[in-house]
Design a protein around this motif. Structure first.
Motif, PDB file in Angstrom:
ATOM      1  N   ALA A 271       0.718  -1.017  -0.102  1.00 25.15           N
ATOM      2  CA  ALA A 271      -0.241   0.047  -0.087  1.00 25.15           C
ATOM      3  C   ALA A 271       0.699   1.307  -0.009  1.00 25.15           C
ATOM      4  O   ALA A 271       2.099   1.134   0.422  1.00 25.15           O
ATOM      5  CB  ALA A 271      -0.730   0.042   1.367  1.00 25.15           C
ATOM      6  N   VAL A 272       0.287   2.497  -0.485  1.00 23.85           N
ATOM      7  CA  VAL A 272       1.019   3.594  -0.418  1.00 23.85           C
ATOM      8  C   VAL A 272      -0.187   4.763   0.119  1.00 23.85           C
ATOM      9  O   VAL A 272      -1.232   4.533   0.060  1.00 23.85           O
ATOM     10  CB  VAL A 272       1.480   3.929  -1.904  1.00 23.85           C
ATOM     11  N   LEU A 273       0.368   5.797   0.365  1.00 22.51           N
ATOM     12  CA  LEU A 273      -0.309   7.044   0.504  1.00 22.51           C
ATOM     13  C   LEU A 273      -0.074   8.048  -0.621  1.00 22.51           C
ATOM     14  O   LEU A 273       1.036   8.371  -0.638  1.00 22.51           O
ATOM     15  CB  LEU A 273      -0.189   7.536   2.128  1.00 22.51           C
ATOM     16  N   ALA A 274      -1.023   8.726  -1.140  1.00 21.61           N
ATOM     17  CA  ALA A 274      -1.193   9.637  -2.320  1.00 21.61           C
ATOM     18  C   ALA A 274      -1.741  10.816  -1.774  1.00 21.61           C
ATOM     19  O   ALA A 274      -2.524  10.875  -1.129  1.00 21.61           O
ATOM     20  CB  ALA A 274      -1.643   8.942  -3.616  1.00 21.61           C
ATOM     21  N   ARG A 275      -1.233  12.074  -2.553  1.00 28.86           N
ATOM     22  CA  ARG A 275      -1.487  13.348  -2.070  1.00 28.86           C
ATOM     23  C   ARG A 275      -1.129  14.075  -3.349  1.00 28.86           C
ATOM     24  O   ARG A 275      -0.296  14.240  -3.788  1.00 28.86           O
ATOM     25  CB  ARG A 275      -1.048  14.109  -1.048  1.00 28.86           C
ATOM     26  N   GLY A 276      -2.044  14.815  -3.993  1.00 27.68           N
ATOM     27  CA  GLY A 276      -2.081  15.993  -4.816  1.00 27.68           C
ATOM     28  C   GLY A 276      -2.180  15.158  -6.361  1.00 27.68           C
ATOM     29  O   GLY A 276      -1.900  15.931  -7.269  1.00 27.68           O
ATOM     30  N   LEU A 277      -2.387  14.078  -6.621  1.00 26.24           N
ATOM     31  CA  LEU A 277      -2.492  13.439  -7.995  1.00 26.24           C
ATOM     32  C   LEU A 277      -3.759  14.038  -8.570  1.00 26.24           C
ATOM     33  O   LEU A 277      -4.949  14.252  -8.039  1.00 26.24           O
ATOM     34  CB  LEU A 277      -2.732  11.979  -7.749  1.00 26.24           C
ATOM     35  N   THR A 278      -3.510  14.331  -9.662  1.00 24.32           N
ATOM     36  CA  THR A 278      -4.599  14.869 -10.521  1.00 24.32           C
ATOM     37  C   THR A 278      -5.168  13.872 -11.479  1.00 24.32           C
ATOM     38  O   THR A 278      -6.122  13.940 -12.185  1.00 24.32           O
ATOM     39  CB  THR A 278      -4.016  15.996 -11.568  1.00 24.32           C
ATOM     40  N   THR A 279      -4.597  12.511 -11.716  1.00 25.28           N
ATOM     41  CA  THR A 279      -5.026  11.425 -12.203  1.00 25.28           C
ATOM     42  C   THR A 279      -5.491  10.331 -11.452  1.00 25.28           C
ATOM     43  O   THR A 279      -4.835  10.024 -10.538  1.00 25.28           O
ATOM     44  CB  THR A 279      -4.276  10.973 -13.377  1.00 25.28           C
ATOM     45  N   ASP A 280      -6.433   9.413 -11.639  1.00 26.35           N
ATOM     46  CA  ASP A 280      -6.511   8.332 -10.808  1.00 26.35           C
ATOM     47  C   ASP A 280      -5.643   7.190 -11.146  1.00 26.35           C
ATOM     48  O   ASP A 280      -5.426   6.658 -12.019  1.00 26.35           O
ATOM     49  CB  ASP A 280      -8.122   7.755 -11.040  1.00 26.35           C
ATOM     50  N   LEU A 281      -4.935   6.789 -10.073  1.00 25.74           N
ATOM     51  CA  LEU A 281      -3.620   5.727 -10.146  1.00 25.74           C
ATOM     52  C   LEU A 281      -4.527   4.287 -10.066  1.00 25.74           C
ATOM     53  O   LEU A 281      -3.986   3.202 -10.121  1.00 25.74           O
ATOM     54  CB  LEU A 281      -2.720   5.653  -9.206  1.00 25.74           C
TER      55      LEU A 281
END
Length: 266
Positions: free
Chosen positions: A256-266
């Motif tokens: 798992a990872v934590l994401a912030r500020g992505l403009t597209t859906d991973l």
């Protein structure tokens, strides 16, 4: 200076809870002072692994905003002394005024209130916006995380080195630099990429460290479209990344990872 350096081996006693003692030989990562001079002016002394010094000096100059990414690479002369290494580089003539201004700020007396304010302004300078576009998806991030350990020979031998990797949009690790210092490793990677004349090409930077504000700034100044770090960010790092439009993926683990500020859906 070549990329690889010989590690020093020292004898240790291995102690276990049951009272056993066993002598073992352990490889230790090298850490030496490297004095950096730009255009004949002593600028900084870094404690670093004595490998990829050309890349380190170039990346450090970019992080210090002494040069721009489009200025191209410069030659670095490295000289060994009894105390450590001296790395000398000449900046483009049009960048010397930047060097002089930075030296004045770094050498100012912070005991004066006005100087203190100026120093704080220099410490937290405005960042440009990231303009590069990332194309990496979730699978690419987890692919790089799974392969990262195989690209860390210095850490495998010593257990004492950080790594910074350029990862392609497909998740394939393109280039890695290692150093005992996380900042140095990232400077080496950025400098190596500048020396090779390559950009992130939709990929991202993967760092084996926490996400500090200094690493965020290095990523932004290198126009990196995505920064992935193994450990968590500080509050300032997250705020600086958001202000510059740099997406973060942190606490990156295999599951798992934590994401912030992505403009597209991973």
């Amino acid at each position: 200076m070549g990329r690889q350096v010989d590690n020093v081996t020292m004898r240790f006693d291995r102690l276990t809870p049951d009272g056993a003692t066993q002598p073992i030989d352990r490889a230790l990562a090298q850490e030496v002072p490297i004095a950096i001079e730009f255009s004949g002016i002593g600028y900084a002394v870094l404690m670093a692994t004595p490998a990829d010094i050309d890349d380190l000096v170039l990346g450090f100059a970019m992080a210090e905003r002494l040069i721009e990414p489009g200025d191209g690479a410069f030659d670095v002369d490295v000289h060994a002394t009894a105390q450590g290494l001296v790395a000398r580089a000449t900046l483009p003539p049009e960048r010397v005024e930047r060097l002089l201004n930075r030296v004045r700020h770094r050498a100012s007396d912070s005991s004066c209130g006005l100087c203190g304010i100026e120093n704080l302004e220099q410490a937290i300078r405005p960042l440009p916006r990231v303009t590069a576009q990332g194309r990496a998806d979730r699978a690419a991030i987890f692919c790089a995380l799974a392969d990262m350990r195989d690209h860390q020979p210095l850490n495998a031998a010593t257990g004492a080195a950080h790594a910074a990797a350029w990862v392609g949009a497909d998740g394939i690790i393109r280039l890695v630099r290692e150093d005992v210092g996380r900042h140095n490793a990232f400077d080496k990677l950025i400098g190596a990429m500048a020396r090779m004349g390559v950009d992130w090409d939709g990929g991202f930077a993967l760092l084996s460290s926490r996400c500090s504000y200094e690493l965020v700034e290095k990523a932004v100044l290198a126009n990196c479209p995505l920064l992935v770090t193994i450990s968590a960010p500080t509050q300032l790092a997250a705020e600086r990344a958001a202000a510059a439009g740099l997406p973060l993926v942190v606490l990156a683990r295999d599951d798992a990872v934590l994401a912030r500020g992505l403009t597209t859906d991973l």
